[in-house]
Design a protein around this motif. Structure first.
Motif, PDB file in Angstrom:
ATOM      1  N   THR A  83     101.634  44.202   5.470  1.00 11.89           N
ATOM      2  CA  THR A  83     103.028  43.916   5.823  1.00 11.89           C
ATOM      3  C   THR A  83     104.058  44.254   4.745  1.00 11.89           C
ATOM      4  O   THR A  83     105.218  44.536   5.070  1.00 11.89           O
ATOM      5  N   THR A  84     103.694  44.228   3.480  1.00  7.97           N
ATOM      6  CA  THR A  84     104.665  44.468   2.407  1.00  7.97           C
ATOM      7  C   THR A  84     105.123  45.921   2.397  1.00  7.97           C
ATOM      8  O   THR A  84     104.303  46.837   2.458  1.00  7.97           O
ATOM      9  N   THR A  85     106.429  46.118   2.324  1.00 11.53           N
ATOM     10  CA  THR A  85     107.013  47.464   2.305  1.00 11.53           C
ATOM     11  C   THR A  85     107.923  47.616   1.090  1.00 11.53           C
ATOM     12  O   THR A  85     108.288  46.625   0.435  1.00 11.53           O
ATOM     13  N   ASP A  93     110.984  48.434   1.142  1.00 10.86           N
ATOM     14  CA  ASP A  93     112.356  48.008   1.413  1.00 10.86           C
ATOM     15  C   ASP A  93     112.415  46.571   1.939  1.00 10.86           C
ATOM     16  O   ASP A  93     113.427  46.153   2.490  1.00 10.86           O
ATOM     17  N   TYR A 124      98.140  48.106  -0.607  1.00  6.69           N
ATOM     18  CA  TYR A 124      99.294  47.895   0.267  1.00  6.69           C
ATOM     19  C   TYR A 124      99.381  49.054   1.263  1.00  6.69           C
ATOM     20  O   TYR A 124      99.770  50.169   0.903  1.00  6.69           O
ATOM     21  N   ALA A 181     101.285  49.930   3.732  1.00 11.28           N
ATOM     22  CA  ALA A 181     102.539  50.615   4.020  1.00 11.28           C
ATOM     23  C   ALA A 181     103.114  51.344   2.805  1.00 11.28           C
ATOM     24  O   ALA A 181     104.117  52.054   2.933  1.00 11.28           O
ATOM     25  N   ILE A 182     102.487  51.184   1.638  1.00  7.33           N
ATOM     26  CA  ILE A 182     102.985  51.809   0.411  1.00  7.33           C
ATOM     27  C   ILE A 182     102.043  52.909  -0.069  1.00  7.33           C
ATOM     28  O   ILE A 182     102.441  54.050  -0.270  1.00  7.33           O
TER      29      ILE A 182
END
Length: 409
Positions: A273-275, A277, A302, A304-305
């Motif tokens: 979930t951590t992005t 932005d 992560y 999304a990263i």
């Protein structure tokens, strides 16, 4: 009298006319004085041009900023000395400081982690840190760190050390009260020879607290929304700084959305979930306004990263984002490279992957890993000029911090 006065006036005027070429020669480059006047002038005052200046006689301004001093210091180091500055070796409670003598004196290790449940009070810890510092060069002392968060994570206890409230309880304090308290805790650390506290945790818990093993279940976060966590983290850092102790914000970009504790497992450590932005990482970035000494990278991955690397080995996150976009040019350290989360990586590759990603300081929680990490870094630097330059840049960042803290001179 009138005739005499007239004659005198004409005499003065004639003299002035005779002197005119010399006067013009001294004041104007466009004048065309007589050859005789020019020759006479030249014998009295040689022409000086810009090109004829002796540049060696022009004093230079020496840059004595911490960064400039660090650059000069690192330039004079061998590769092995540079590599040593990138390693933080552990000293466990009950271990004799002499166990680290060879690593510090001969392998040039520049940082030590005081780890375990020390109950000997300020005096006991100070005796150990003082001995360790005696092994290091007088002009390049050790970064001496510990985990002193509060609550369940307080490594140093006993006479002289307050029993610190948990971070959750700290989050209930007014920020001015927290800064004042952190200053008192920092003063105690300083008296014990500790100059960097590997705290605070800035992560925001986004899942059920009891299921968040590394942070929520241990009450290691301030328990607020991201903005509130950032405000309290800044107060903690400022309080430590008031007492002369540095801080490390952790675990970038946050461990509040995973279930597994990276210290003990390689499962449940994929954050989905951590992005870049999102508000969780923004809490860390906002906390940088308080100028922490270090940013500690998480061992989780992560999705999304950078789904292919844990944060600590992610050039996308460290070099591209934290340094490139956010602009942090200070020391980037790892969470313990000997943690179970990284058990699939050869110990000799751990430090190499950290530095390749843009990190600087390999924090190691197991004594048996220190030698392999040093050997791996040295071997890679010896055979790879590009990597050797990364080692040099990382050593400069570590040494800059030391100069800023008065540990190097």
């Amino acid at each position: 009298m009138k005739k005499a006065h007239g004659f005198f006036t004409r005499l003065v005027a004639a003299c002035c006319v005779a002197m005119l070429p010399v006067t013009l020669a001294a004041c104007s480059g466009d004048a065309s004085p007589s050859d005789a006047a020019t020759a006479a002038f030249s014998t009295r005052r040689p022409t000086v041009t810009h090109d004829s200046l002796d540049k060696a006689q022009v004093p230079s301004v020496r840059d004595d900023s911490p960064h400039a001093k660090a650059v000069r210091a690192v330039e004079s180091m061998s590769v092995e000395e540079r590599v040593g500055q990138l390693v933080m070796a552990p000293l466990f409670v009950g271990s004799d400081p002499s166990s680290l003598y060879d690593l510090i004196a001969n392998r040039h290790v520049g940082s030590v982690l005081i780890i375990g449940n020390w109950t000997s009070g300020i005096a006991g810890v100070a005796a150990a840190t003082s001995t360790l510092q005696s092994y290091a060069p007088g002009d390049n002392q050790l970064l001496m760190s510990t985990d002193q968060e509060g609550g369940l994570v307080q490594h140093l206890k006993g006479a002289g050390f307050d029993t610190m409230p948990s971070a959750i309880q700290q989050g209930a304090m007014d920020v001015s009260q927290l800064r004042q308290s952190a200053s008192a805790w920092g003063t105690q650390l300083k008296a014990a020879g500790i100059n960097v506290d590997l705290a605070p945790v800035v992560g925001t818990v986004t899942v059920d607290r009891s299921s968040n093993a590394p942070i929520g279940a241990l009450y290691r976060d301030f328990g607020l929304d991201p903005a509130g966590n950032a405000d309290h983290a800044k107060a903690f850092i400022q309080g430590m700084s008031d007492s002369g102790v540095g801080s490390a914000i952790k675990h970038y970009p946050g461990l509040g959305s995973v279930t597994g504790n990276t210290d003990f497992t390689a499962n449940g450590i994929l954050d989905t979930t951590t992005t870049l932005d999102g508000p969780e990482i923004s809490a860390f970035n906002g906390t940088l306004e308080a100028s922490p000494s270090m940013v500690m990278m998480s061992l989780a991955t992560y999705q999304a990263i950078d789904p292919n690397n844990p944060a600590v080995f992610s050039s996308t996150l460290v070099t591209g984002y934290l340094r490139g976009k956010i602009g942090f040019q200070g020391v980037v350290t790892s969470d313990s490279l000997s943690a179970t989360a990284l058990s699939g990586v050869q110990p000799s590759d751990l430090g190499v992957r950290l530095v390749e990603a843009g990190g600087d300081l390999a924090c190691i929680g197991a004594s048996s890993y220190v030698q392999p990490v040093l050997d791996g870094l040295n071997a890679k630097a010896a055979g790879d000029a590009t990597f050797a330059r990364k080692v040099q840049r990382s050593a400069i960042r570590v040494m800059t911090l030391k100069y800023e803290m008065g540990l190097a001179r």
